[in-house]
Scaffold this active site. Structure first.
Site, PDB file in Angstrom:
ATOM      1  CD  GLU A 124     -10.982   2.791  -1.775  1.00 52.45           C
ATOM      2  OE1 GLU A 124     -10.994   1.557  -1.989  1.00 52.45           O
ATOM      3  OE2 GLU A 124     -10.023   3.373  -1.270  1.00 52.45           O
ATOM      4  NE  ARG A 128      -3.677   2.529   0.857  1.00 53.00           N
ATOM      5  CZ  ARG A 128      -3.517   3.849   0.883  1.00 53.00           C
ATOM      6  NH1 ARG A 128      -2.363   4.390   0.587  1.00 53.00           N
ATOM      7  NH2 ARG A 128      -4.516   4.630   1.234  1.00 53.00           N
ATOM      8  NE  ARG A 155      -3.867  -2.278   2.154  1.00 55.78           N
ATOM      9  CZ  ARG A 155      -4.759  -1.350   1.797  1.00 55.78           C
ATOM     10  NH1 ARG A 155      -5.203  -1.304   0.549  1.00 55.78           N
ATOM     11  NH2 ARG A 155      -5.186  -0.469   2.662  1.00 55.78           N
ATOM     12  CG  ASP A 197      -7.128   7.719  -0.144  1.00 54.03           C
ATOM     13  OD1 ASP A 197      -7.137   6.484  -0.289  1.00 54.03           O
ATOM     14  OD2 ASP A 197      -8.167   8.387   0.008  1.00 54.03           O
TER      15      ASP A 197
END
Length: 147
Positions: free
Chosen positions: A70, A62, A113, A67
């Site tokens: 999604e 990750r 992750r 970010d």
């Protein structure tokens, strides 16, 4: 234990200590690379899951400093479109040459992750995604990508 330390000192250990300290401050050389593709239902080898997650050498990574929208599931069509663009861009960035992975304060997230910053030539690939509008800086919370 004392003998081992004495041997280390006798063979220049104390002189090499400053080199060790300096080595931890400088970025590691970009030495990792692979031919990446998109992950599939049963494909988890050197592949991209989404804009901030990928598999590399058997570990799920990750990207720690960003970010992205999604994809599983997206909350709206705009998030899906931007998420697909971020995924494709990450694939291109990973395939563009050698990179290095560096750990931060936490080794793993709650999903297991590995949390890593991905660097090439001293620059974060996450910064590239942020600068291109495909990611946000990670601040510890998810923020919506829909309107």
């Amino acid at each position: 234990m004392i003998i081992a330390a004495g041997g280390w000192l006798a063979f220049g250990g104390i002189n090499n200590l400053s080199g060790l300290v300096n080595a931890t401050r400088t970025p590691t050389a970009d030495s990792s690379s692979a031919a990446f593709s998109f992950c599939g239902a049963d494909r988890h080898v050197n592949c991209v899951v989404d804009g901030d997650t990928f598999w590399f050498e058997g570990e799920k990574i990750r990207i720690a400093d960003i970010d992205t929208p999604e994809l599983n599931p997206p909350r709206c069509e705009a998030e899906r479109v931007k998420g697909e663009a971020a995924k494709a861009r990450l694939l291109a960035l990973l395939n563009a040459g050698k990179f290095s992975l560096s750990a931060g304060l936490r080794d793993e997230d709650k999903y297991g992750r590995k949390l890593r910053t991905v660097m090439r030539a001293g620059r974060s690939l996450g910064d590239t995604l942020v600068n291109e509008g495909l990611a946000r800086r990670w601040d510890g919370a998810r923020h919506g990508w829909c309107g």
